[in-house]
Design a protein around this motif. Structure first.
Motif, short mmCIF file in Angstrom:
data_model
loop_
_atom_site.label_atom_id
_atom_site.label_comp_id
_atom_site.label_asym_id
_atom_site.label_seq_id
_atom_site.Cartn_x
_atom_site.Cartn_y
_atom_site.Cartn_z
N GLY A 6 -65.83 12.89 23.97
CA GLY A 6 -66.06 13.54 25.26
C GLY A 6 -65.74 15.02 25.13
N ASN A 7 -64.96 15.53 26.10
CA ASN A 7 -64.62 16.96 26.06
C ASN A 7 -63.34 17.23 25.29
OD1 ASN A 7 -66.77 17.61 27.64
ND2 ASN A 7 -65.64 17.17 29.54
N HIS A 8 -62.73 16.18 24.77
CA HIS A 8 -61.43 16.36 24.13
C HIS A 8 -61.53 16.24 22.61
CE1 HIS A 8 -58.94 16.26 27.75
NE2 HIS A 8 -59.75 15.32 28.21
N SER A 9 -60.66 16.97 21.92
CA SER A 9 -60.51 16.73 20.48
C SER A 9 -59.95 15.33 20.30
CB SER A 9 -59.50 17.70 19.87
OG SER A 9 -60.00 19.00 19.94
N TYR A 10 -60.48 14.63 19.32
CA TYR A 10 -59.98 13.29 19.02
C TYR A 10 -58.54 13.42 18.52
CZ TYR A 10 -60.47 8.46 17.29
OH TYR A 10 -60.35 7.12 17.08
N VAL A 11 -57.64 12.56 19.01
CA VAL A 11 -56.22 12.68 18.65
C VAL A 11 -55.84 11.53 17.71
CG1 VAL A 11 -53.87 12.84 19.53
CG2 VAL A 11 -55.76 13.77 20.88
N TYR A 12 -55.54 11.89 16.48
CA TYR A 12 -55.19 10.88 15.47
C TYR A 12 -53.68 10.64 15.49
CZ TYR A 12 -59.78 11.75 13.31
OH TYR A 12 -61.12 11.87 13.06
N LEU A 13 -53.27 9.57 16.14
CA LEU A 13 -51.84 9.20 16.10
C LEU A 13 -51.71 7.85 15.39
CD1 LEU A 13 -50.86 10.31 19.72
CD2 LEU A 13 -50.79 11.63 17.61
N ASP A 14 -52.66 7.59 14.51
CA ASP A 14 -52.72 6.30 13.81
C ASP A 14 -52.29 6.45 12.35
OD1 ASP A 14 -54.91 7.89 13.15
OD2 ASP A 14 -56.20 6.17 12.70
N THR B 228 -53.78 7.99 6.90
CA THR B 228 -53.92 9.37 7.37
C THR B 228 -55.32 9.89 7.04
OG1 THR B 228 -52.93 9.98 5.27
CG2 THR B 228 -51.48 10.04 7.20
N GLN B 229 -55.63 11.06 7.58
CA GLN B 229 -56.90 11.72 7.25
C GLN B 229 -56.73 12.47 5.92
OE1 GLN B 229 -59.50 10.84 9.03
NE2 GLN B 229 -57.99 9.59 10.11
N VAL B 230 -57.86 12.87 5.34
CA VAL B 230 -57.79 13.51 4.02
C VAL B 230 -58.29 14.95 4.09
CG1 VAL B 230 -58.06 11.35 2.76
CG2 VAL B 230 -60.07 12.71 3.28
N PRO B 231 -57.70 15.84 3.29
CA PRO B 231 -58.19 17.21 3.25
C PRO B 231 -59.50 17.31 2.46
CG PRO B 231 -56.33 16.95 1.76
CD PRO B 231 -56.50 15.63 2.47
N PRO C 30 -61.34 18.02 7.55
CA PRO C 30 -62.59 17.99 8.34
C PRO C 30 -62.55 16.97 9.47
CG PRO C 30 -63.05 17.95 5.98
CD PRO C 30 -61.57 17.83 6.12
N ALA C 31 -61.88 15.84 9.28
CA ALA C 31 -61.88 14.79 10.31
C ALA C 31 -61.25 15.28 11.61
CB ALA C 31 -61.14 13.55 9.80
N LEU C 32 -60.38 16.28 11.53
CA LEU C 32 -59.67 16.72 12.74
C LEU C 32 -60.60 17.48 13.71
CD1 LEU C 32 -56.21 17.85 11.26
CD2 LEU C 32 -56.94 15.59 12.05
N LYS C 33 -61.82 17.72 13.26
CA LYS C 33 -62.77 18.42 14.15
C LYS C 33 -63.48 17.44 15.08
CE LYS C 33 -63.71 22.33 11.15
NZ LYS C 33 -63.00 21.93 9.91
N ARG C 34 -63.27 16.17 14.89
CA ARG C 34 -63.97 15.16 15.69
C ARG C 34 -63.63 15.31 17.18
NH1 ARG C 34 -65.37 9.10 14.58
NH2 ARG C 34 -65.51 8.33 16.71
N MET C 35 -64.64 15.11 18.02
CA MET C 35 -64.44 15.17 19.48
C MET C 35 -64.72 13.79 20.08
SD MET C 35 -63.85 18.44 20.15
CE MET C 35 -64.14 18.63 21.92
#
Ligand SMILES: Cc1ncc(COP(=O)(O)O)c(C=O)c1O
Length: 466
Positions: A42-50, A55-58, A35-40
């Motif tokens: 501005g106009n861009h999808s948030y990019v998790y390179l951290d 990591t994010q969780v399912p 679900p976290a990968l849906k974060r925006m």
């Protein structure tokens, strides 16, 4: 404490075809589970390179955690339903983590995080040391696999021997390692993969060298766990630690210890607590919701392995039903590794095109087996914090600094200049996200070169500056 030389539980090597990377549909299915990968932003999808920081969780993790808190939230060892459910959950979590690492359930210890577990084990081993006994640590490691051993210098009169790095490619200097291990070595503490530059150490070789000297090995697999298959049985490591929050799970730590060692060593614990391993190591009350979440992580990985990685471990079609959870987990890591290879190639190529960007570590495309997709670099004219701040402003999350790989950053001469910028990819990242990262980096580089032209002034401009 001599290390045993055989391990009868060693898993057979994977069979079948090499795993295929996730295709566009597979990647979309994977990303839909987080679900976290849906974060925006501005106009861009948030990019998790951290990812190297966590990591994010399912969704399976979220459901398991809230389900536990809603239905079964209780302390252990009570004579009532919710407590019995909590005990059963703990037993399932031991079994599932054992499947993940190729261990036995009683060889799994849960704790607050890797650092806390490592201090617990180092202190317990410290009780068995005499002054002059030696411990080997490396300058490539996270400080969580250094400081707990350094403490034994002061407390037990142990002598710490350092393994140097080769600054050119940020690999371990194996000659230095071989010189460091000697007759009095009791422990070799080493990482499986570097959390700063992504180097994968030749761990089988190192474990064999330690074993030949009669020393125990303490392997930090925190950074390796989201990327590489781990099999403690075939590796022959005596201890291995990782942190579920770095591999799509909740905040907690996970330790494998060889059964006889966990039994034999004396843990620091309260008197009424169990005297048997692994529970004597699991001090205080464990986080039930995190254990539930960890089962959600393994359920996700088993789904990934079964759906997309099956053939790589000899599972396909009707075999799938007969597969063990361990097979599915191994298949998941195989598909993760294949997917990451594509991301790694793209990242190496794209980062190489950014003017003024200096990548550290292994950069050769034919050495991908020796690294995981974690990239650390500096950019001329900008501090790592300035670059990370600009990326953050544009919705690209990266880390900067030393990431507690303190010795490495010092050895690279970067401790006084803000360290490094670190980009960490995991299997749910995409090439589009790498392109977005590089777009912002190119912008930063262009702004920097405009500024330096202005600073030089017209008289100092070279003809090609225009
Ligand atoms: C390689 C490595 N080892 C150890 C640690 C410490 O882990 P924990 O936060 O679980 O104590 C980290 C955390 O970043 C890490 O990356």
């Amino acid at each position: 404490m001599p290390a045993d030389s055989v391990n009868p539980r060693a898993a057979p090597p994977p069979s079948g075809a090499p795993a295929a990377p996730l295709g566009p549909m597979g990647l979309a299915a994977v990303r839909a589970r987080f679900p976290a990968l849906k974060r925006m932003q501005g106009n861009h999808s948030y990019v998790y390179l951290d990812g190297p920081g966590g990591t994010q969780v399912p969704q399976a993790v979220l459901d398991a955690m809230t389900g536990y808190l809603r239905h079964s939230n209780a302390n252990h060892d009570g004579a009532f339903a919710t407590s019995e459910e909590s005990d059963a959950l703990l037993a399932r979590a031991h079994a599932a983590a054992a499947d993940f690492l190729g261990a036995e359930p009683h060889e799994i210890v849960f704790g607050q995080n890797m650092t806390t577990l490592t201090f617990a084990v180092s202190r317990a081993i410290g009780r068995t040391l005499s002054a002059g006994d030696e411990i080997v640590v490396t300058r490539l490691d996270h400080d969580a696999n250094i400081a707990p051993w350094l403490a034994l210098e002061e407390e037990r009169g142990a002598v710490v021997r350092w393994v140097e790095i080769r600054p050119d490619d940020c690999t371990l200097d194996m000659e230095s390692l071989s010189r460091a291990i000697g007759r009095r070595t009791k422990v070799v503490a080493v990482g499986l993969a570097s959390n700063a530059v992504g180097t994968v150490n030749p761990i089988e070789r190192i474990v064999a060298m330690a074993r030949a000297a009669g020393a125990l090995t303490y392997v930090d697999a925190v950074h390796a766990a989201p990327h590489l298959a781990i099999d403690v049985a075939s590796l022959g490591a005596d201890f291995l630690v990782c942190s579920p929050y770095k591999f799509f799970g909740p905040h907690m730590g996970l330790l494998y210890g060889r059964g006889d060692l966990l039994d034999r060593l004396s843990a620091y614990k309260v008197r009424p607590a169990s005297d048997t391993a692994p529970h004597k190591w699991e001090t205080g009350t464990l986080p039930g919701e995190a254990l539930a979440g960890l089962l959600g992580t393994f359920a996700y990985l088993e789904w990934l392995g079964e759906k997309y990685g099956g053939p790589s471990v000899g599972l396909a079609g009707s075999d799938t039903e007969a597969a063990s959870n361990r097979d599915r987990l191994r298949a998941a890591i195989a598909v993760i590794r294949a997917t990451e290879a594509i991301l790694t190639r793209r990242a190496l190529m794209a980062l190489g095109d950014v003017p003024g960007l200096k990548l550290r570590g292994i950069v050769e495309a034919d050495r991908l087996d020796e690294r995981v997709p974690t990239f650390a670099f500096t950019m001329s004219g900008r501090t790592p914090r300035e670059v990370a701040t600009e990326l953050g402003r544009q919705g690209v999350a990266v880390w900067d600094g030393d990431f507690y790989a303190w010795e490495l950053v010092k050895a690279l001469g970067l401790a006084g200049s803000g360290g490094l910028i670190r980009v960490g990819l995991v299997h749910y990242n995409t090439t589009v996200e790498i392109d977005r990262l590089v777009e912002v980096l190119l912008d930063i580089a262009r702004t920097r070169s405009r500024e330096s032209r202005l600073l030089r002034g017209p008289a100092e401009r070279r003809p090609q500056d225009g």
